[in-house]
Design a protein around this motif. Structure first.
Motif, short mmCIF file in Angstrom:
data_model
loop_
_atom_site.label_atom_id
_atom_site.label_comp_id
_atom_site.label_asym_id
_atom_site.label_seq_id
_atom_site.Cartn_x
_atom_site.Cartn_y
_atom_site.Cartn_z
N GLN A 11 -4.23 2.23 4.22
CA GLN A 11 -4.83 4.14 3.33
C GLN A 11 -4.46 5.37 4.47
O GLN A 11 -4.01 6.24 3.27
CB GLN A 11 -6.77 3.88 2.94
CG GLN A 11 -6.86 2.98 2.55
CD GLN A 11 -6.15 2.99 0.54
OE1 GLN A 11 -5.59 4.24 1.01
NE2 GLN A 11 -5.58 1.66 0.36
N ASP A 12 -4.02 5.30 4.78
CA ASP A 12 -3.99 6.28 6.29
C ASP A 12 -2.00 6.50 6.21
O ASP A 12 -1.86 7.19 5.97
CB ASP A 12 -4.50 6.42 8.12
CG ASP A 12 -5.96 5.99 8.09
OD1 ASP A 12 -6.55 7.09 7.28
OD2 ASP A 12 -6.14 5.35 9.46
N LEU A 13 -1.43 5.56 5.98
CA LEU A 13 -0.53 5.77 6.34
C LEU A 13 -0.05 5.94 4.79
O LEU A 13 0.81 7.24 4.75
CB LEU A 13 0.08 3.95 6.51
CG LEU A 13 0.58 3.64 7.66
CD1 LEU A 13 1.36 2.05 7.66
CD2 LEU A 13 2.08 4.62 7.92
N LYS A 14 -0.89 5.54 3.80
CA LYS A 14 -0.45 6.18 2.17
C LYS A 14 -0.87 7.54 2.47
O LYS A 14 -0.31 8.18 1.32
CB LYS A 14 -1.35 5.42 1.86
CG LYS A 14 -1.27 5.52 0.65
CD LYS A 14 -2.03 5.30 -0.76
CE LYS A 14 -3.98 5.26 -0.71
NZ LYS A 14 -4.41 4.15 -1.89
N GLN A 15 -1.68 8.40 3.34
CA GLN A 15 -2.05 9.25 2.93
C GLN A 15 -0.85 10.09 3.94
O GLN A 15 -0.37 11.36 3.27
CB GLN A 15 -3.79 9.76 3.22
CG GLN A 15 -3.90 9.45 2.33
CD GLN A 15 -5.88 9.21 2.86
OE1 GLN A 15 -6.27 9.62 3.57
NE2 GLN A 15 -6.80 8.95 2.27
N ALA A 39 1.16 -1.18 0.01
CA ALA A 39 -0.16 -0.18 0.50
C ALA A 39 0.91 0.94 -0.02
O ALA A 39 0.87 2.35 -0.98
CB ALA A 39 -0.87 0.29 1.29
N ALA A 40 1.63 1.40 0.82
CA ALA A 40 2.80 2.81 1.22
C ALA A 40 3.20 2.76 -0.45
O ALA A 40 3.71 4.16 -1.05
CB ALA A 40 4.11 1.99 1.91
N ALA A 41 4.64 1.43 -1.30
CA ALA A 41 4.33 1.85 -2.73
C ALA A 41 3.45 2.43 -3.49
O ALA A 41 3.80 2.65 -4.86
CB ALA A 41 5.27 -0.13 -3.07
N LEU A 42 2.56 1.55 -4.25
CA LEU A 42 0.90 2.45 -4.30
C LEU A 42 1.13 3.65 -4.13
O LEU A 42 0.93 4.01 -4.92
CB LEU A 42 0.18 1.72 -4.25
CG LEU A 42 0.10 -0.53 -4.67
CD1 LEU A 42 -1.04 -0.87 -4.40
CD2 LEU A 42 0.35 -0.09 -6.28
N GLY A 43 1.24 4.34 -2.85
CA GLY A 43 1.34 5.48 -2.46
C GLY A 43 1.64 6.44 -3.90
O GLY A 43 1.67 7.78 -3.70
N VAL A 44 3.57 5.92 -3.17
CA VAL A 44 4.42 6.72 -3.80
C VAL A 44 4.35 6.47 -5.01
O VAL A 44 4.52 7.74 -5.69
CB VAL A 44 5.63 6.00 -3.61
CG1 VAL A 44 6.88 6.43 -4.57
CG2 VAL A 44 6.43 5.97 -2.38
N TYR A 45 3.61 5.38 -6.11
CA TYR A 45 3.36 5.44 -7.46
C TYR A 45 2.66 6.67 -7.76
O TYR A 45 3.07 7.03 -8.66
CB TYR A 45 3.35 4.32 -7.87
CG TYR A 45 2.74 4.19 -8.83
CD1 TYR A 45 4.06 3.90 -10.55
CD2 TYR A 45 1.65 4.12 -9.82
CE1 TYR A 45 3.20 4.04 -11.31
CE2 TYR A 45 0.99 4.02 -10.91
CZ TYR A 45 1.68 3.74 -11.66
OH TYR A 45 1.72 3.52 -13.11
N GLU A 46 1.13 6.54 -6.77
CA GLU A 46 0.45 7.54 -7.12
C GLU A 46 0.05 8.86 -7.23
O GLU A 46 0.09 9.65 -7.93
CB GLU A 46 -1.15 7.42 -6.93
CG GLU A 46 -1.59 5.89 -6.86
CD GLU A 46 -2.61 5.28 -5.87
OE1 GLU A 46 -2.56 6.21 -5.01
OE2 GLU A 46 -2.87 4.02 -6.26
N GLN A 47 1.63 9.26 -6.55
CA GLN A 47 1.76 10.59 -5.68
C GLN A 47 2.45 11.34 -6.49
O GLN A 47 2.13 12.33 -7.34
CB GLN A 47 2.07 10.00 -4.50
CG GLN A 47 2.11 12.16 -3.82
CD GLN A 47 1.24 12.92 -3.74
OE1 GLN A 47 -0.15 12.25 -3.15
NE2 GLN A 47 1.23 13.56 -3.59
N TYR A 48 3.14 10.00 -7.19
CA TYR A 48 4.53 10.83 -8.20
C TYR A 48 4.59 10.46 -9.56
O TYR A 48 5.19 11.09 -11.00
CB TYR A 48 6.00 10.86 -7.00
CG TYR A 48 6.16 11.20 -5.60
CD1 TYR A 48 6.03 12.56 -5.71
CD2 TYR A 48 5.46 10.39 -5.50
CE1 TYR A 48 6.37 13.39 -4.78
CE2 TYR A 48 6.01 11.97 -3.87
CZ TYR A 48 5.93 13.22 -3.91
OH TYR A 48 6.24 13.50 -2.41
N LEU A 49 3.94 8.91 -10.21
CA LEU A 49 4.78 8.58 -10.67
C LEU A 49 2.54 8.29 -11.83
O LEU A 49 3.41 8.51 -13.43
CB LEU A 49 5.80 7.14 -11.16
CG LEU A 49 6.40 7.63 -10.23
CD1 LEU A 49 6.90 6.33 -10.27
CD2 LEU A 49 7.50 8.19 -10.97
#
Length: 959
Positions: free
Chosen positions: A736-740, A441-451
């Protein structure tokens, strides 16, 4: 009918008169008149005597019935005067602690003797009046002591006092900012203009109080103290004593004008504060570098002239000495140093008087040779990264930088969590899926936020790399190195793209970064009219580099054998500075067969300078010769010193290895010089030391990547660590909270409708640090002293995290308890007794009222200012400069010092402390409202109230 009646009256009357005359004769009428006159006189006499008697009886009756009794009047007073006067017994107990009562009784006795007795005995010899005044004062002190014992002083010392000081500093900083905005240079240098700006800023911040009259008008100040003392007497005295006006006025004047006013005058005197600063840190050695920095940064011609005159005086004295032998070299060195100081003062004075003052940063940027800091070092250094982050935001490249930092944080966190997961699997715990799910979930968050295509702004890299990454995220479990390819591309882009790192090296932010790192190679330039130059990094004693020609010939003899080892380690304290000292036992076998043995003592800094010289002279040694790294905190720990002793021993043995000596023949010269029984002559330049400190040891400790990136938006590493503590309770929502939380930087200071710069400091403190006393205190002070709120929030959050780690590492969970214990110690009877004794000895040395000391000579006061600034700058630890920057540290310390150089501003701070003390002492009374009324006469308050009313009228009309 009437006519008939009148005839009858006259007829009968005439008949009576005729008969009277016939009977008594013609002289009878005179006798009748005489008898009537005597009867009237008798009646008048009787009426007069009877009326007087009755009037006296009536008046006496009226007095007794309507007027009050005269028992407490004159008769009773006369009767009491005839009686023997009763002896008034004085109870000498005041606070319940004899250690406090004894000096306090002496203070009362001295105050009565010097302020009342000297004139009272010229009027009367009766002691009762003096005893009653003493009894009244003691009653007030007993009530004061009783109340102070009921108060919890810990919140006052740890919150209110710090907040008042920080708020005062904030108002001063705002006043300085307003002064810099003024166009007229003369107005900028006027103290009156600074006071005007200060109190205007105070009105805007306090909103209901302005203390300008109390601080600038002697009459208003005395009136304020009288009113305040009268209120205190009302609270502390019995009603009977308080309503005795004569007694109350005497005690009020003694407190207001005899005790409080002289005390406030002393505490607010800038010269007294400077002397106190020097006394407080007198154990620390005078730092030559700090002294020269003060001279070069001083904008006061009076300070520079005072130092110059003293240098000239010392030069005349040294030149008059008749010495020979070894003393002549010492005196020559002193003369050279004084000549250098005089030269610096002359150059600085000429610049200030000619108006040719230049901005050093601009000068260096235009003419200086800037040190090159590699990008890889910038990205792992808190201070350098802050400036690079600001630059990238200006150029629109913040997404690339944040992506690199976030990936770095993800890698560190993923490695930690996978290690924890492996340990769980060894112990038979089953948390694999949940841990990997959160990492994904954290890796997906990085991807969605920047890539991803939805990212705004999006990191611009090769689409094939992004697509390959998306496939890995969908099919494989994320690993720590999953983003490495894209991260490497982003790093290369920041390194080579002309918009980013290459241009940053030419930008003013880069120069400011070097200033904060204390790594500016400031150029020598000619700025005075006489053509003489000033070297900012010059030394009065010339070059200190060691000349190898001065070494003994024996040290270069190949047949000489040298052995050494560290035999002991100790901790020394020199002028307040603590450091470790290593005793090295050296054995030398000479060519003639004789042996020499001695001990020499070296600090770690000596080893560090020796290592730098070797690596400069022998570049091939750089890869194989490793010096044990520095440790910023807890470097006096016994276990750490023992470990460092072993490492340094291994370092020495490596150099003394015969094979090493053969491979590097000149190495023996350096080793002999280092191991010689004398003070080590450090040949390493100061700038080289700063550069090495930046790129080498601290990078591996407090500035390493894992610590730096843990402060990235809401600390991904911290959040993931919390997840691992209790993984069984986690859910997808937490993921999800971590990702945000990874990508949004919640500001440490909560936003409000009021401008943060126009409210008290404590109103902006983060709630999550309220329970942590040292962190709260350090954040408050660092925010205002070093103006951290003007820096980006990333750095401030990093500093907060670093402070938390420092406090935990130093004291653990006992720090709050220790602070509470320290506050209890400060308010203990022993400490209070010491304060009372200091007060007694200051005002009545040897039992005699101290005379007002004459104002010291201006030159002495100016030199005291320079000495105080030098001491303040010299005690600042290098660790603080590494955390927030050298230039910021200097400016913050000098701002605090400058704040204490204004008498009116010091008075304001003293009165703020007094008000806070009384509000804490008497919380049940409305002291805040009282102070508003006492300060309501200020014209600035009237103007500010009118301004608020006028600003509110348009808003009401719109509604």
């Amino acid at each position: 009918m009437l006519a008939e009646t009148s005839l009858s009256i006259w007829g009968w009357g005439g008949l009576g008169a005729v008969l009277f005359l016939i009977t008594f004769g013609p002289f009878a009428i005179f006798y009748l008149a005489f008898y009537i006159l005597c009867f009237a006189g008798g009646c008048f006499a009787v009426t007069l005597l009877f009326g007087k008697t009755n009037s006296e009886k009536y008046l006496e009756k009226c007095e007794h019935s309507f007027l009050p009794a005269t028992q407490p009047g004159i008769h009773k007073t006369l009767e009491e005067l005839k009686q023997e006067s009763r002896q008034i017994k004085i109870d000498r107990r005041l606070t319940g602690a004899s250690i406090i009562d004894e000096p306090l009784q002496q203070v009362i006795q001295f105050a009565l003797r010097d302020y009342i007795q000297y004139w009272y005995y010229t009027l009367s010899d009766d002691e009762s009046f003096l005893l009653e005044i003493r009894q009244t004062v003691q009653n007030a002190l007993v009530q004061f002591s009783t109340r102070s014992k009921e108060v919890d002083w810990q919140p006052y010392f740890t919150t209110r006092l710090v907040d008042d000081f920080a708020t005062h500093l904030r108002v001063f900083r705002k006043a300085q900012e307003r002064m810099t905005e003024k166009d007229d240079q003369k107005l900028k240098d006027e103290p009156e203009e600074l006071l005007e700006s200060f109190f205007e800023a105070e009105v805007e911040m306090e909103r209901k109080i302005c203390r300008d009259l109390v601080c600038s008008s002697t009459r208003d100040e005395e009136g304020f103290l009288r009113d305040l003392c009268e209120v205190l007497l009302y609270l502390l005295l019995p009603p009977g004593d308080f309503h005795n006006k004569n007694m109350r006025y005497f005690v009020r004047e003694i407190l207001a004008r005899g005790i409080l006013l002289p005390l406030i005058n002393q505490l607010s005197d800038p010269d007294y504060i400077n002397q106190y600063v020097i006394w407080m840190i007198h154990d620390s050695s005078c730092n030559y570098e700090a002294f020269m920095n003060i001279l070069k940064l001083s904008d006061k011609v009076g300070e520079l002239e005072a130092v110059k005159d003293k240098a000239v005086e010392e030069l005349q004295f040294l030149r008059s000495l008749d010495t020979a032998g070894d003393d002549i070299n010492v005196i020559k060195n002193q003369i050279n140093s004084l000549l250098f100081v005089k030269k610096v003062c002359d150059t600085r004075i000429q610049r200030l008087q000619s108006g040719k003052e230049v901005d050093t940063l601009k000068l260096v940027a235009n003419f200086g040779k800037l040190c090159i800091i590699p990008l890889e070092h910038i990205l792992v250094h808190n201070i350098a990264l802050q400036f690079f982050m600001d630059y990238m935001q200006q150029k629109g490249g913040q997404a690339d930088l944040f992506f690199w930092l976030t990936v770095e944080g993800y890698r560190v966190t993923a490695q930690q969590q996978l290690e924890v997961l492996q340990n769980w699997q060894k112990d038979g715990k089953k948390q694999t899926n949940q841990t990997k799910g959160l990492l994904k979930a954290a890796a997906l968050g990085v991807y969605e936020q920047y890539l991803s295509e939805k990212a705004s702004p999006q990191v611009q890299v090769d689409k094939s790399l992004v697509e390959r990454l998306a496939e890995k995220l969908n099919k494989e479990d994320p690993m720590p190195e999953i983003f490495d390819d894209i991260q490497r591309k982003v790093y290369d882009m920041m390194l080579r793209d002309e918009r980013f790192y290459p241009s940053f090296r030419q930008h003013p932010l880069y120069v400011r970064m070097l200033a904060e790192l204390d790594m500016l190679k400031e150029p020598s330039f000619r700025g005075s009219d006489d053509g003489d130059g000033e070297s900012f990094n010059g030394s009065p004693t010339g070059s200190i580099n060691l000349s190898l020609d001065d070494l003994s010939n024996a040290s270069s003899d190949e047949s000489m054998q040298l052995h050494a080892f560290i035999s002991d380690t100790g901790v020394c304290n020199d002028h307040g500075k603590t450091y470790a000292l290593y005793a090295i036992t050296v054995f030398r076998k000479n060519p003639d067969g004789s042996e020499d043995t001695w001990k020499t003592y070296r600090r770690y800094s000596d080893f560090h300078d020796f290592h730098m010289r070797l690596t400069e002279q022998f570049e091939n040694l750089t890869s194989i010769l490793k010096l044990p790294g520095k440790k910023t905190f807890n470097n006096m720990d016994k276990d750490f010193l023992e470990k460092r002793k072993k490492d340094l021993n291994a370092y020495i043995q490596f150099l003394l290895n015969p094979e090493m000596m053969k491979a590097y023949a000149p190495l023996a010269l350096y080793l002999c010089d280092f191991l010689e029984n004398k003070a080590y002559n450090k040949g390493k330049r100061d700038f080289a030391r700063k550069m090495d400190t930046f790129v080498n040891p601290l990078r591996n400790s407090m500035r390493n990547v894992s610590n730096a990136v843990k402060a990235i938006p809401d600390s991904l590493a911290e959040g993931m660590t919390k997840v691992s503590d209790n993984m069984g309770k986690m859910s997808e929502k937490l993921g999800q909270d971590l990702k945000q939380s990874m990508f949004k930087v919640p500001p440490l200071i909560q936003k409000s409708d009021i401008d943060p710069e126009h409210c008290r400091v404590s109103a902006q403190l983060d709630d999550n640090v309220d329970d942590n006393i040292p962190l709260r205190v350090m954040l408050l002070l660092m925010d205002e002293v070093f103006d951290l709120k003007e820096r980006n929030q990333w750095l401030r959050r990093n500093i907060k995290n670093l402070l938390q780690q420092l406090i935990r590492a130093t004291y653990g969970d006992t720090i709050n308890r220790k602070i509470v214990d320290h506050v209890d110690l400060m308010t203990s009877p022993e400490q209070v007794a010491d304060h009372v004794k200091h007060f007694r000895d200051a005002f009545w040395p040897n039992g005699i009222l101290a005379e007002t000391p004459p104002r010291r000579d201006k030159a002495i006061r100016m030199r005291t200012r320079v000495a105080a600034k030098t001491n303040l700058l010299g005690i600042m630890p290098d660790e603080l400069k590494h955390i927030i920057g050298a230039d910021t540290t200097r400016k913050g310390i000098l701002r605090v010092f400058e704040m204490f150089q204004h008498n009116q501003l010091n008075r304001r701070l003293v009165y703020v402390f007094i008000e806070g003390f009384l509000e804490t002492m008497f919380p049940q009374y409305k002291f805040p409202e009282l102070f508003i009324k006492l300060h309501s006469r200020s014209k600035r308050m009237e103007k500010y109230s009118q301004k608020l009313k006028t600003s509110q009228v348009p808003s009401l009309q719109k509604r």
